[in-house]
Enzyme design. Structure first.
Site, mmCIF file in Angstrom:
data_model
loop_
_atom_site.group_PDB
_atom_site.id
_atom_site.type_symbol
_atom_site.label_atom_id
_atom_site.label_comp_id
_atom_site.label_asym_id
_atom_site.label_seq_id
_atom_site.Cartn_x
_atom_site.Cartn_y
_atom_site.Cartn_z
ATOM 1 N N CYS A 37 0.843 -1.203 0.000
ATOM 2 C CA CYS A 37 0.000 0.000 0.000
ATOM 3 C C CYS A 37 0.873 1.245 0.000
ATOM 4 C CB CYS A 37 -0.950 -0.008 1.195
ATOM 5 S SG CYS A 37 -0.120 0.080 2.778
ATOM 6 N N GLU A 92 -2.576 0.572 -4.577
ATOM 7 C CA GLU A 92 -1.938 -0.648 -4.072
ATOM 8 C C GLU A 92 -1.114 -1.223 -5.215
ATOM 9 O OE1 GLU A 92 -2.928 -2.296 -0.834
ATOM 10 O OE2 GLU A 92 -3.659 -0.263 -0.513
#
Length: 102
Positions: A37, A92
């Protein structure tokens, strides 16, 4: 078929280098699916990233052909960005690492 697949979804702080070294030493692991992330690592913020915990640093430990880690290295086979938060700058990054076998 393939051996063990490790699925990693570390916190934004990243993985400590010792975890990457342990993964590298675990020879039964053939593939790693890494969900980042924080693919830009510490380039934007340094206040919350573990020292050596950026995706780039983790990949160096997993993939380096040189010393510092036991076990055969991995290689990045595929990287796919996933926009889970539309209308924000966040993304992500899914990275598939495969063990290099001689």
């Amino acid at each position: 078929g393939h051996g063990v697949v490790a699925v990693l979804d570390p916190p934004r702080t990243g993985l400590a280098p010792s975890v990457c070294k342990a993964l590298r030493a675990a020879k039964a692991i053939d593939r790693i699916v890494f969900v980042s992330c924080n693919p830009h690592g510490h380039t934007l913020r340094t206040d919350f990233v573990v020292k050596g915990g950026s995706l780039a640093s983790n990949a160096r430990v997993l993939c380096s052909a040189r010393g510092g880690s036991s076990g055969p290295p991995f290689r990045i086979r595929r990287a796919v960005p996933v926009d889970m938060f539309p209308m924000t700058p966040h993304v992500e990054l899914l990275v598939l690492f495969e063990r290099v076998r001689s």
